[in-house]
Design a protein around this motif. Structure first.
Motif, short mmCIF file in Angstrom:
data_model
loop_
_atom_site.label_atom_id
_atom_site.label_comp_id
_atom_site.label_asym_id
_atom_site.label_seq_id
_atom_site.Cartn_x
_atom_site.Cartn_y
_atom_site.Cartn_z
N MET A 1 0.04 8.20 12.32
CA MET A 1 0.30 7.10 11.54
C MET A 1 0.97 7.94 10.39
O MET A 1 0.75 8.99 10.01
CB MET A 1 -0.89 6.62 11.06
N SER A 2 2.05 7.23 9.69
CA SER A 2 2.85 7.92 8.70
C SER A 2 3.55 6.85 7.85
O SER A 2 3.97 5.93 8.42
CB SER A 2 3.86 9.13 9.02
N LEU A 3 3.67 7.27 6.61
CA LEU A 3 4.46 6.30 5.71
C LEU A 3 5.32 7.21 4.89
O LEU A 3 4.82 8.16 4.57
CB LEU A 3 3.45 5.54 4.54
N ASN A 4 6.52 6.92 5.03
CA ASN A 4 7.60 7.57 4.04
C ASN A 4 8.17 6.71 3.16
O ASN A 4 8.63 5.43 3.46
CB ASN A 4 8.86 8.18 5.03
N LYS A 5 8.27 7.02 1.89
CA LYS A 5 8.60 6.18 0.89
C LYS A 5 10.08 6.95 0.13
O LYS A 5 9.96 8.07 0.15
CB LYS A 5 7.57 6.29 -0.33
N CYS A 14 11.90 0.33 -2.99
CA CYS A 14 11.37 1.63 -2.28
C CYS A 14 11.48 0.85 -0.88
O CYS A 14 10.98 -0.09 -0.38
CB CYS A 14 9.95 1.85 -2.71
N LYS A 15 12.33 2.12 -0.16
CA LYS A 15 12.38 1.75 1.46
C LYS A 15 11.05 2.18 1.87
O LYS A 15 10.87 3.50 1.71
CB LYS A 15 13.74 2.25 1.83
N VAL A 16 10.15 1.77 2.44
CA VAL A 16 9.13 2.15 3.27
C VAL A 16 9.30 2.11 4.77
O VAL A 16 9.37 1.15 5.34
CB VAL A 16 7.52 1.45 2.61
N LYS A 17 9.00 3.33 5.46
CA LYS A 17 9.09 3.44 6.81
C LYS A 17 7.70 3.48 7.21
O LYS A 17 6.83 4.61 6.93
CB LYS A 17 10.02 4.94 7.19
N PHE A 18 7.35 2.71 8.17
CA PHE A 18 5.80 2.53 8.79
C PHE A 18 6.00 3.09 10.17
O PHE A 18 7.04 2.64 10.83
CB PHE A 18 5.51 1.18 8.70
N ALA A 83 -2.58 5.71 4.15
CA ALA A 83 -2.22 4.88 3.16
C ALA A 83 -2.63 5.56 1.76
O ALA A 83 -3.60 6.59 1.95
CB ALA A 83 -3.31 3.64 3.37
N ASP A 84 -2.23 5.07 0.62
CA ASP A 84 -2.69 5.75 -0.48
C ASP A 84 -4.09 5.53 -0.91
O ASP A 84 -4.62 6.09 -1.55
CB ASP A 84 -1.59 5.24 -1.80
N ARG A 85 -4.55 4.35 -0.46
CA ARG A 85 -6.06 4.13 -0.57
C ARG A 85 -6.55 3.00 0.27
O ARG A 85 -5.65 2.26 0.84
CB ARG A 85 -6.26 3.76 -1.99
N PHE A 86 -7.84 2.59 0.20
CA PHE A 86 -8.30 1.41 1.17
C PHE A 86 -8.98 0.27 0.18
O PHE A 86 -9.68 0.91 -0.84
CB PHE A 86 -9.14 1.81 2.36
N GLU A 87 -8.81 -0.81 0.53
CA GLU A 87 -9.49 -1.79 -0.27
C GLU A 87 -10.28 -2.91 0.68
O GLU A 87 -9.58 -3.42 1.61
CB GLU A 87 -8.31 -2.50 -1.09
N PHE A 88 -11.68 -3.14 0.05
CA PHE A 88 -12.24 -4.13 1.05
C PHE A 88 -11.73 -5.48 1.11
O PHE A 88 -11.49 -5.98 -0.03
CB PHE A 88 -13.80 -4.00 0.54
N CYS A 89 -11.75 -6.28 2.04
CA CYS A 89 -11.04 -7.61 2.44
C CYS A 89 -12.09 -8.45 2.68
O CYS A 89 -12.56 -8.40 4.01
CB CYS A 89 -9.99 -7.68 3.18
N MET A 93 -13.60 -9.10 6.64
CA MET A 93 -14.83 -8.36 6.35
C MET A 93 -14.61 -6.86 6.80
O MET A 93 -15.16 -6.22 7.65
CB MET A 93 -16.02 -8.91 7.22
N ALA A 94 -13.45 -6.38 6.37
CA ALA A 94 -12.91 -4.94 6.73
C ALA A 94 -11.98 -4.52 5.53
O ALA A 94 -11.55 -5.15 4.78
CB ALA A 94 -12.23 -4.91 8.10
N ASP A 95 -11.58 -3.07 5.77
CA ASP A 95 -10.76 -2.52 4.84
C ASP A 95 -9.44 -2.77 5.33
O ASP A 95 -9.02 -2.93 6.29
CB ASP A 95 -10.96 -1.04 4.73
N ASN A 96 -8.48 -2.96 4.00
CA ASN A 96 -7.09 -2.81 4.34
C ASN A 96 -6.39 -1.76 3.74
O ASN A 96 -7.18 -1.07 2.75
CB ASN A 96 -6.52 -4.06 3.59
N SER A 97 -5.30 -1.22 4.27
CA SER A 97 -4.45 -0.06 3.74
C SER A 97 -3.92 -0.81 2.56
O SER A 97 -3.54 -1.71 2.47
CB SER A 97 -3.81 0.28 4.75
N VAL A 98 -3.72 0.33 1.84
CA VAL A 98 -2.93 -0.07 0.35
C VAL A 98 -1.91 1.03 0.16
O VAL A 98 -2.07 2.24 0.26
CB VAL A 98 -3.70 -0.21 -0.73
N ILE A 99 -0.61 0.52 -0.17
CA ILE A 99 0.30 1.41 -0.45
C ILE A 99 0.83 1.17 -1.99
O ILE A 99 1.02 0.01 -2.26
CB ILE A 99 1.61 1.36 0.48
N SER A 100 0.98 2.27 -2.72
CA SER A 100 1.28 2.05 -4.22
C SER A 100 2.69 2.23 -4.40
O SER A 100 2.99 3.81 -3.98
CB SER A 100 0.18 2.92 -4.91
#
Length: 101
Positions: A1-5, A14-18, A83-89, A93-100
């Motif tokens: 997995m990778s994220l490029n900003k 911002c162009k984000v490549k997932f 991901a930059d962090r994770f946040e409970f949804c 009932m699971a975490d989501n990835s978060v990109i800032s």
């Protein structure tokens, strides 16, 4: 997995490549990136399969915001380890990835 900003100088975007490697998709033929930037529409943002079996998609997002997202393939949901962090949804009932951005 990778994220490029890639932040643009000409506008607040911002162009984000997932990207997911072949071994991260569990043999899926279709993979989607799903998040609040596409109203959690499971089919709105298909990822393109490369010759090496990896999947990528480039998405332009407004800079200065946080975006929640996950990957969807084969009926399963996956987070991005980069991901930059994770946040409970509570809905999922699971975490989501978060990109800032």
């Amino acid at each position: 997995m990778s994220l490029n900003k890639q932040f643009l100088k000409s506008r607040p975007v911002c162009k984000v490549k997932f990207q997911l490697a072949k071994d991260e998709v569990n043999g899926c033929d279709e993979v989607f990136v799903v998040g609040d930037f596409n109203s959690w529409d499971e089919k709105a943002c298909p990822m393109k399969k490369g010759k090496d079996g990896s999947f990528t998609v480039l998405v332009e997002l407004e800079a200065g915001k946080d975006y929640r997202f996950r990957y969807h393939c084969g009926g399963q949901w996956y987070n991005d380890a980069d991901a930059d962090r994770f946040e409970f949804c509570p809905f999922a009932m699971a975490d989501n990835s978060v990109i800032s951005l």
